[in-house]
Scaffold this motif. Structure first.
Motif, PDB file in Angstrom:
ATOM      1  N   ASP A  68      -2.744   5.377  -0.091  1.00 59.36           N
ATOM      2  CA  ASP A  68      -3.716   4.306   0.166  1.00 59.36           C
ATOM      3  C   ASP A  68      -3.993   4.179   1.658  1.00 59.36           C
ATOM      4  OD1 ASP A  68      -3.800   3.593  -2.557  1.00 59.36           O
ATOM      5  OD2 ASP A  68      -2.226   2.084  -2.324  1.00 59.36           O
ATOM      6  N   LEU A  84       0.835  -1.196   0.000  1.00 59.57           N
ATOM      7  CA  LEU A  84       0.000   0.000   0.000  1.00 59.57           C
ATOM      8  C   LEU A  84       0.871   1.248   0.000  1.00 59.57           C
ATOM      9  CD1 LEU A  84      -2.571  -1.073   2.734  1.00 59.57           C
ATOM     10  CD2 LEU A  84      -2.945  -1.040   0.272  1.00 59.57           C
ATOM     11  N   SER A  85       0.446   2.234  -0.755  1.00 63.46           N
ATOM     12  CA  SER A  85       1.156   3.513  -0.756  1.00 63.46           C
ATOM     13  C   SER A  85       0.714   4.304   0.471  1.00 63.46           C
ATOM     14  CB  SER A  85       0.825   4.306  -2.025  1.00 63.46           C
ATOM     15  OG  SER A  85      -0.534   4.731  -1.996  1.00 63.46           O
TER      16      SER A  85
END
Length: 112
Positions: A101, A97-98
Motif C-alpha cells: 500500500d 498500511l501494508s
C-alpha cells in the motif's frame, strides 16, 4: 414467502448498536433539527467525548500536526520526502498500511 436476493449480504449487528440507534432517533424526534447530518455529527461528537474519545481536530490543528509530521520525517531537511522518509512516516503513523500500500501511495504522490 419472500424471495431471497442473491445480492443480499448477511451482516451482524454490533453489540450496543440498537440502543445507540434508538437514542439517536429519539433525539432527532425531540429536537427536530433542520439539518440532520449536522445534528448527527454534533450528537456523536458529544457521545464520543462522553466515552473519553478524542475530538476531531480543527482544520488548523490538522495542518499544524501534518506539517510537524512532515518536518520530522524530512530527515535530510531538503523539503521533500524521499521514498525512505515517506515509507518511515507512514509506518510510524500506524495506519495499518501494508508495504505494498505504501509503495502504491508513493508511486501516486510522485505525480504531484
Amino acid at each position: 414467502v419472500g424471495m431471497a436476493s442473491k445480492y443480499r449480504t448477511k451482516h451482524t449487528i454490533p453489540p450496543g448498536f440498537p440502543d445507540i440507534l434508538k437514542d439517536f432517533v429519539r433525539e432527532i424526534l425531540r429536537e427536530q433539527p433542520d439539518n440532520i447530518y449536522r445534528f448527527g455529527a454534533e450528537y456523536f461528537q458529544v457521545k464520543l467525548g462522553e466515552q473519553g474519545g478524542r475530538k476531531m481536530a480543527s482544520e488548523e490543528d490538522l495542518v499544524q500536526m501534518l506539517s510537524t509530521m512532515f518536518v520530522q520525517a524530512d530527515k535530510d531537511g531538503n523539503g521533500v520526502l524521499d521514498k525512505k522518509e515517506f515509507k518511515r512516516l507512514l509506518l510510524d503513523a500506524d495506519l495499518g498500511l501494508s508495504k505494498k500500500d505504501i509503495k502504491l501511495l508513493y508511486a501516486q504522490v510522485q505525480h504531484f
